[in-house]
Design an enzyme around this catalytic site. Structure first.
Site, PDB file in Angstrom:
ATOM      1  N   ASP A 163     -12.938 -22.427  66.233  1.00 23.60           N
ATOM      2  CA  ASP A 163     -12.164 -22.267  67.469  1.00 23.60           C
ATOM      3  C   ASP A 163     -12.419 -20.888  68.068  1.00 23.60           C
ATOM      4  O   ASP A 163     -11.873 -19.883  67.604  1.00 23.60           O
ATOM      5  CB  ASP A 163     -10.674 -22.468  67.115  1.00 23.60           C
ATOM      6  CG  ASP A 163      -9.741 -22.286  68.304  1.00 23.60           C
ATOM      7  OD1 ASP A 163     -10.202 -21.921  69.396  1.00 23.60           O
ATOM      8  OD2 ASP A 163      -8.524 -22.488  68.129  1.00 23.60           O
ATOM      9  N   ASP A 191       0.144 -24.740  74.172  1.00 21.10           N
ATOM     10  CA  ASP A 191      -0.958 -23.912  73.701  1.00 21.10           C
ATOM     11  C   ASP A 191      -0.859 -22.608  74.491  1.00 21.10           C
ATOM     12  O   ASP A 191      -1.225 -22.556  75.665  1.00 21.10           O
ATOM     13  CB  ASP A 191      -2.276 -24.657  73.987  1.00 21.10           C
ATOM     14  CG  ASP A 191      -3.507 -23.775  73.803  1.00 21.10           C
ATOM     15  OD1 ASP A 191      -3.368 -22.626  73.362  1.00 21.10           O
ATOM     16  OD2 ASP A 191      -4.623 -24.267  74.118  1.00 21.10           O
ATOM     17  N   LYS A 223      -1.641 -11.226  74.675  1.00 20.98           N
ATOM     18  CA  LYS A 223      -1.479 -11.837  73.348  1.00 20.98           C
ATOM     19  C   LYS A 223      -2.181 -11.016  72.259  1.00 20.98           C
ATOM     20  O   LYS A 223      -1.773 -11.024  71.104  1.00 20.98           O
ATOM     21  CB  LYS A 223      -2.059 -13.256  73.415  1.00 20.98           C
ATOM     22  CG  LYS A 223      -1.957 -14.057  72.148  1.00 20.98           C
ATOM     23  CD  LYS A 223      -2.408 -15.486  72.408  1.00 20.98           C
ATOM     24  CE  LYS A 223      -2.708 -16.246  71.159  1.00 20.98           C
ATOM     25  NZ  LYS A 223      -3.212 -17.594  71.442  1.00 20.98           N
ATOM     26  N   GLU A 276      -3.397 -23.059  65.719  1.00 23.40           N
ATOM     27  CA  GLU A 276      -4.236 -23.705  66.737  1.00 23.40           C
ATOM     28  C   GLU A 276      -5.281 -24.659  66.128  1.00 23.40           C
ATOM     29  O   GLU A 276      -5.381 -25.813  66.567  1.00 23.40           O
ATOM     30  CB  GLU A 276      -4.894 -22.636  67.619  1.00 23.40           C
ATOM     31  CG  GLU A 276      -3.870 -21.977  68.529  1.00 23.40           C
ATOM     32  CD  GLU A 276      -4.288 -20.637  69.130  1.00 23.40           C
ATOM     33  OE1 GLU A 276      -5.465 -20.258  68.988  1.00 23.40           O
ATOM     34  OE2 GLU A 276      -3.425 -19.978  69.731  1.00 23.40           O
TER      35      GLU A 276
END
Ligand code: AMP
Length: 503
Positions: A193, A8, A70, A171
């Site tokens: 999420d 992850d 990211k 994810e």
């Protein structure tokens, strides 16, 4: 063959897991912690620091410490996102040769893929220490809302450190795997999420070992960092009002405020109020030390961040509409990502669905666990059989004359998927066709993300409008696009060249 681990690769934190002897385990780091901060730094001696080591020196060396990189992956230097990011981080960005983003730290320039590669490598080293064997393959998760270009960038990062990214999965899909495998479920689940940097929502139908994504959506600029930023902005504003001093120009003060903002935000998930104290944050012109000294209440934090929660709910509603799903028909709501621990997030979702979220997944661990389970299913000797049916988060299509966007795949199109379109020439003797491919949901290409500028060559010269070319768009199971072209009359493949990948 070496084992495949699940990674992850988060905006703020990363985590890895593996299936060993039939059970899935998170891979622990030295002190027993499972999380590795996604932070890279160069100290004053020129040493590279990654993870906890980088986080530890962050306050004292903000200029040369990279976090949340990211958010920049697969972005053009001239995009609004990059300009907005530059305002909130202390490290410097520079344009690269192809208008990509370079990070200027420790007097060196790094491409974003190099930063992701260093974090991936750190995770690999930790895994190798734990497993006592070489690790060269991984399943890596990305936000469901990542474009083709951003997914490609993660694969490239793996290549830089000889870590084969055998599969990229989304994810929320990984979290659903962690929740659903081995329970023989027949349910429709919503995965909300909200992590450190990104927000994703997916609606997934689970039919035992089949996980079918019905619709997905998100915002890769909505996450815990934005909740921190709302607090930081407030502190800066109030301090300025009180002392007429702008702390935002002082990187060390900012770093101390940032650190504390996150800690107080987390505290306020379990307390009603908390002191916000930064002693000796700066000095007056007369040399008198000044402190930040506030009390934050949970209510204040909620008010400051209502807009952020609203945005997530709007996206959730759109995705529910795309899936043609009524809240009453949702069997379970899964919460993933640390920011979902904020009580008001849970309260609003409970009100929307008429029931509390499931306790069946751990918000910080589910994604890595799902990635590891999927990785295990890909191993030769595995008897875990899974079927993942995912979708693309945004339409993919081409630029038409005048800058309008012609969708080839609509958003939420199932993947893998292939579609062919036919084109003809516009002038006599033409042997090449150029095409610009975009991803996004806006009707004009300018608002969408350029995936590539392709040139197909080798057409048989002929009269305008007579020579034909068949162009195939192929989106694989990872959401990555490949283009090819052939002559529909002879079946001969034509040469495909990507001229630029950045705008
Ligand atoms: P993740 O990407 O899932 O690791 O999420 C990390 C984000 O969750 C960071 O922005 C954290 O500040 C935030 N977070 C972690 N724990 C809590 C908590 N108890 N309450 C609110 N936010 C939290």
């Amino acid at each position: 063959m070496s084992k495949i681990i699940g990674i992850d690769l988060g905006t703020t934190n990363s985590c890895a897991a593996i299936v060993e002897n039939g059970t899935v385990k998170l891979i622990p780091y030295k002190g027993g912690e499972f999380i590795i901060p996604s932070i890279f730094a160069i100290d004053e001696k020129g040493n590279e620091l990654i993870g906890h080591e980088a986080k530890r020196q962050w306050q004292l060396n903000p200029r040369n410490t990279v976090y949340a990189a990211k958010r920049l992956v697969g972005r053009s230097f001239t995009s609004d996102v990059v300009a907005a990011m530059q305002k909130t981080v202390a490290y410097e960005m520079k344009p690269g040769e192809r208008n990509d983003v370079l990070l200027d730290i420790g007097h060196k320039h790094f491409r974003l893929a190099e930063i992701s590669a260093k974090i991936l490598n750190k995770i690999r080293v930790v895994a190798q220490d734990y497993l006592q064997e070489k690790v060269s393959r991984a399943v890596v998760t990305v936000p469901a809302y990542f474009t083709d270009r951003q997914r490609q960038a993660v694969k490239d990062a793996g290549k830089l450190v000889q870590l084969e990214v055998v599969r990229i999965i989304n994810e929320p899909t990984a979290a659903a795997l962690a929740y659903g495998i081995g329970k023989n479920l027949h349910e429709t689940v919503v995965i909300y999420d909200l992590g450190g940097g990104t927000f994703d929502v997916s609606i997934i139908e689970i039919r035992d070992r089949v996980f079918e994504v019905k619709a997905t959506g998100g915002d890769i600029f909505l996450g815990g960092l934005d909740f921190d930023q709302a607090m930081i902005d407030y502190v800066i504003r109030e301090f300025q009002k009180k002392h007429d001093i702008d702390l935002s120009t002082d990187p060390v003060a900012m770093q101390r405020i940032k650190d504390l903002a996150e800690r107080i935000k987390i505290d306020l998930s379990s307390r009603e109020q908390a002191p916000f104290n930064v002693p000796f944050v700066t000095m007056t012109l007369q040399g008198q030390p000044l402190n930040i000294d506030f009390v934050f209440t949970r209510l204040m934090l909620e008010e400051m961040t209502t807009k952020l929660v609203d945005r997530s709910i709007e996206i959730l509603n759109r995705v529910m509409k795309d899936a043609d799903l009524d809240p009453a028909r949702v069997d379970e709501l899964l919460l993933v990502g640390g920011q979902t621990r904020m009580p008001v997030v849970q309260k609003r979702l409970t009100a929307l669905f008429g029931k509390p979220p499931s306790k069946g997944v751990h918000p910080d661990e589910a994604v890595a666990i799902g990635a590891a389970l999927y990785a295990h299913s890909l191993e030769d000797n595995s008897n875990l059989r899974l079927q993942l049916l995912d979708v693309i988060p945004m339409a993919i299509g081409l630029e038409k004359a005048g800058g309008s966007f012609h969708e080839v795949f609509p958003r939420n199109a199932a993947i893998p998927n292939a579609k062919a379109i036919e084109a003809t020439t516009s002038y006599d003797g033409q042997t090449e066709v150029a095409m610009r491919i975009f991803q996004g949901d806006a009707p004009e290409v300018a608002q969408n993300e350029l995936l590539g500028d392709f040139l197909f060559s080798g057409l048989r010269p002929g009269e305008a409008g007579k020579a034909r070319i068949e162009i195939t768009f192929d989106v694989n199971i990872e959401g990555i696009l490949t283009m090819s072209a052939r002559d529909p009359d002879t079946g001969k493949q034509m040469k495909t060249t990507v001229r630029v990948t950045q705008h």
